[in-house]
Write a protein that holds these residues in place. Structure first.
Motif, PDB file in Angstrom:
ATOM      1  N   GLY A   3      -0.358  15.405   0.325  1.00  0.00           N
ATOM      2  CA  GLY A   3      -1.359  14.324   0.197  1.00  0.00           C
ATOM      3  C   GLY A   3      -0.869  13.337  -0.810  1.00  0.00           C
ATOM      4  N   ARG A   4      -0.605  13.893  -2.083  1.00  0.00           N
ATOM      5  CA  ARG A   4      -0.347  13.176  -3.394  1.00  0.00           C
ATOM      6  C   ARG A   4       1.175  12.556  -3.142  1.00  0.00           C
ATOM      7  N   MET A   5       2.027  13.195  -2.443  1.00  0.00           N
ATOM      8  CA  MET A   5       3.368  12.520  -2.174  1.00  0.00           C
ATOM      9  C   MET A   5       3.209  11.312  -1.555  1.00  0.00           C
ATOM     10  N   MET A   6       2.276  11.603  -0.175  1.00  0.00           N
ATOM     11  CA  MET A   6       2.397  10.341   0.492  1.00  0.00           C
ATOM     12  C   MET A   6       1.602   9.206  -0.261  1.00  0.00           C
ATOM     13  N   VAL A   7       0.379   9.672  -1.101  1.00  0.00           N
ATOM     14  CA  VAL A   7      -0.203   8.479  -2.049  1.00  0.00           C
ATOM     15  C   VAL A   7       0.647   7.839  -2.759  1.00  0.00           C
ATOM     16  N   ILE A   8       1.772   8.549  -3.436  1.00  0.00           N
ATOM     17  CA  ILE A   8       2.660   8.049  -4.414  1.00  0.00           C
ATOM     18  C   ILE A   8       3.551   7.215  -3.482  1.00  0.00           C
ATOM     19  N   VAL A   9       4.113   7.387  -2.397  1.00  0.00           N
ATOM     20  CA  VAL A   9       5.037   6.636  -1.610  1.00  0.00           C
ATOM     21  C   VAL A   9       4.282   5.287  -1.301  1.00  0.00           C
ATOM     22  N   ALA A  10       2.831   5.341  -0.630  1.00  0.00           N
ATOM     23  CA  ALA A  10       2.132   4.493  -0.609  1.00  0.00           C
ATOM     24  C   ALA A  10       1.920   3.147  -1.741  1.00  0.00           C
ATOM     25  N   ILE A  11       1.688   3.804  -2.715  1.00  0.00           N
ATOM     26  CA  ILE A  11       1.294   3.062  -4.178  1.00  0.00           C
ATOM     27  C   ILE A  11       2.340   2.232  -4.371  1.00  0.00           C
ATOM     28  N   ARG A  12       3.713   2.977  -4.581  1.00  0.00           N
ATOM     29  CA  ARG A  12       4.997   2.556  -4.806  1.00  0.00           C
ATOM     30  C   ARG A  12       5.425   1.388  -4.044  1.00  0.00           C
ATOM     31  N   ALA A  13       5.215   1.586  -2.805  1.00  0.00           N
ATOM     32  CA  ALA A  13       5.641   0.251  -1.906  1.00  0.00           C
ATOM     33  C   ALA A  13       4.940  -0.937  -2.066  1.00  0.00           C
ATOM     34  N   THR A  14       3.439  -0.455  -2.198  1.00  0.00           N
ATOM     35  CA  THR A  14       2.573  -1.428  -2.300  1.00  0.00           C
ATOM     36  C   THR A  14       2.680  -2.452  -3.476  1.00  0.00           C
ATOM     37  N   VAL A  15       2.818  -1.767  -4.879  1.00  0.00           N
ATOM     38  CA  VAL A  15       2.849  -2.396  -5.905  1.00  0.00           C
ATOM     39  C   VAL A  15       4.253  -3.150  -6.118  1.00  0.00           C
ATOM     40  N   LEU A  16       5.414  -2.632  -5.731  1.00  0.00           N
ATOM     41  CA  LEU A  16       6.656  -3.266  -6.097  1.00  0.00           C
ATOM     42  C   LEU A  16       6.861  -4.406  -5.050  1.00  0.00           C
ATOM     43  N   VAL A  17       6.384  -4.127  -3.648  1.00  0.00           N
ATOM     44  CA  VAL A  17       6.839  -5.179  -2.659  1.00  0.00           C
ATOM     45  C   VAL A  17       5.611  -6.426  -3.002  1.00  0.00           C
ATOM     46  N   GLY A  18       4.573  -5.877  -3.537  1.00  0.00           N
ATOM     47  CA  GLY A  18       3.431  -7.007  -3.794  1.00  0.00           C
ATOM     48  C   GLY A  18       4.127  -7.941  -4.591  1.00  0.00           C
ATOM     49  N   LEU A  19       4.889  -7.460  -5.369  1.00  0.00           N
ATOM     50  CA  LEU A  19       5.398  -8.642  -6.632  1.00  0.00           C
ATOM     51  C   LEU A  19       6.084  -9.826  -5.638  1.00  0.00           C
ATOM     52  N   LEU A  20       6.652  -9.548  -4.578  1.00  0.00           N
ATOM     53  CA  LEU A  20       7.511 -10.658  -3.586  1.00  0.00           C
ATOM     54  C   LEU A  20       6.513 -11.796  -3.243  1.00  0.00           C
ATOM     55  N   PRO A  21       5.572 -11.373  -2.686  1.00  0.00           N
ATOM     56  CA  PRO A  21       4.538 -12.941  -2.172  1.00  0.00           C
ATOM     57  C   PRO A  21       4.087 -13.351  -3.679  1.00  0.00           C
ATOM     58  N   ILE A  22       3.626 -12.445  -4.383  1.00  0.00           N
ATOM     59  CA  ILE A  22       3.084 -13.148  -5.800  1.00  0.00           C
ATOM     60  C   ILE A  22       3.960 -14.343  -6.304  1.00  0.00           C
ATOM     61  N   LEU A  23       5.305 -13.838  -6.369  1.00  0.00           N
ATOM     62  CA  LEU A  23       6.329 -14.622  -7.124  1.00  0.00           C
ATOM     63  C   LEU A  23       6.646 -15.785  -6.235  1.00  0.00           C
TER      64      LEU A  23
END
Length: 316
Positions: free
Chosen positions: A144-164
């Motif tokens: 469960g922790r591994m999947m949460v980390i995978v989801a958070i990593r993708a959300t935070v890093l990819v979230g930079l793209l539309p913000i920029l």
């Protein structure tokens, strides 16, 4: 008469034209893409039904496979509806914010898929190199922790793209030469400096795809070393056989991913070929993943056969 430098300030809508040079064929191109989407949706939905039902599949590899199936369904949903509406009903316009939302979900789900493939490689490494501690290491809480980390990593890093992208205000065009809102296809419309956007896109790509690929290759290097030290040929073949499905999925995902990633930035291929290949890259792996794992696993094959026979019997 001097030429007028046209630009768009904070556009509210964008226009997707689909596949440049093949607009006259897009209606027919939509049918094979629809078939691939249908296979992907049906195959992954079947996996999401079978894996929770079958107790013998309550193992880390198949839990990761269920998460991968859910991710693939989300990826198909994010791209297929607008793309098919464009191909079949000429629905070209799209709200700019909706375009950015599609961009975020497509790239975030891609990055989540990469993270899941890394988790599956880790599972194979532990299962082969340290089998006695496999279940004690990969406990449900750790999964469960591994999947949460995978989801958070993708959300935070990819979230930079539309913000920029939102910080850009002037665009020289609102016409996107693509069948969906891809990051660089949107960024290239800007009439401002896009070095930060381009650098961030490369950073996100290498931080996620590059990092994951390196550690997956490292995992398989250690796995092959461990397998070669096994004395019995049958034991070596059995160990490798447990990895073949994941190796196939890993290769198809990363080969297509890096081809699409680099061709859009540095390539000189025909735009129509690039867009077709990038769309295939998004849709074909979700369709192949359940087929590959279904063919390799006897329990999944048996369950699918039971479902088909049940449906066939109920129709008679």
């Amino acid at each position: 008469m001097a030429s007028i430098n046209m630009s768009y300030l904070n556009p509210r809508t964008v226009i997707l034209i689909g596949i440049p040079g093949l607009q006259h064929m897009q209606f027919w191109i939509g049918f094979p893409f629809f078939a691939v989407c249908l296979v992907a949706l049906l195959g992954n939905i079947i996996l999401l039904i079978i894996i929770p039902m079958e107790r013998s599949l309550h193992q880390p590899m198949y839990i990761f496979l269920a998460v991968l199936a859910a991710t693939d369904i989300g990826l198909c949903a994010a791209i297929a509806s607008k793309m098919l509406a464009l191909f079949w009903f000429r629905s070209y316009s799209m709200a700019f914010d909706t375009c950015l939302a599609q961009l975020f979900f497509i790239h975030a789900l891609q990055c989540m898929e990469s993270g899941i493939l890394l988790a599956m490689a880790l599972d194979r490494y532990i299962a082969i190199c340290d089998p006695l501690r496999h279940t004690s290491i990969l406990t449900p809480s750790i999964l469960g922790r591994m999947m949460v980390i995978v989801a958070i990593r993708a959300t935070v890093l990819v979230g930079l793209l539309p913000i920029l992208i939102k910080r850009l205000h002037r665009f020289h065009s609102t016409v996107i030469a693509h069948s969906y809102c891809e990051h660089m296809a949107v960024v290239k419309l800007a009439a401002e400096d896009i070095h930060v956007n381009n650098t961030c896109g490369l950073f996100v790509g290498f931080t996620i795809l590059g990092f994951d690929m390196i550690f997956i290759l490292l995992s398989y290097t250690l796995i092959f070393q461990a397998v070669l030290h096994l004395h019995q040929k049958e034991a070596r073949l059995k160990a490798l056989n447990t990895c073949t499905a994941h190796i196939f999925v890993f290769l198809e995902f990363y080969i297509l991913a890096f081809f699409s990633f680099f061709s859009h930035r540095f390539g000189r291929i025909v735009p129509s070929a690039h867009i077709l290949l990038s769309t295939i890259y998004l849709l074909v792996p979700p369709a192949l993943n359940p087929i590959v794992y279904g063919v390799k696993n006897k329990v999944i094959r048996k369950r699918v056969a039971q479902v088909l026979l049940l449906n066939h019997g109920s129709q008679q």
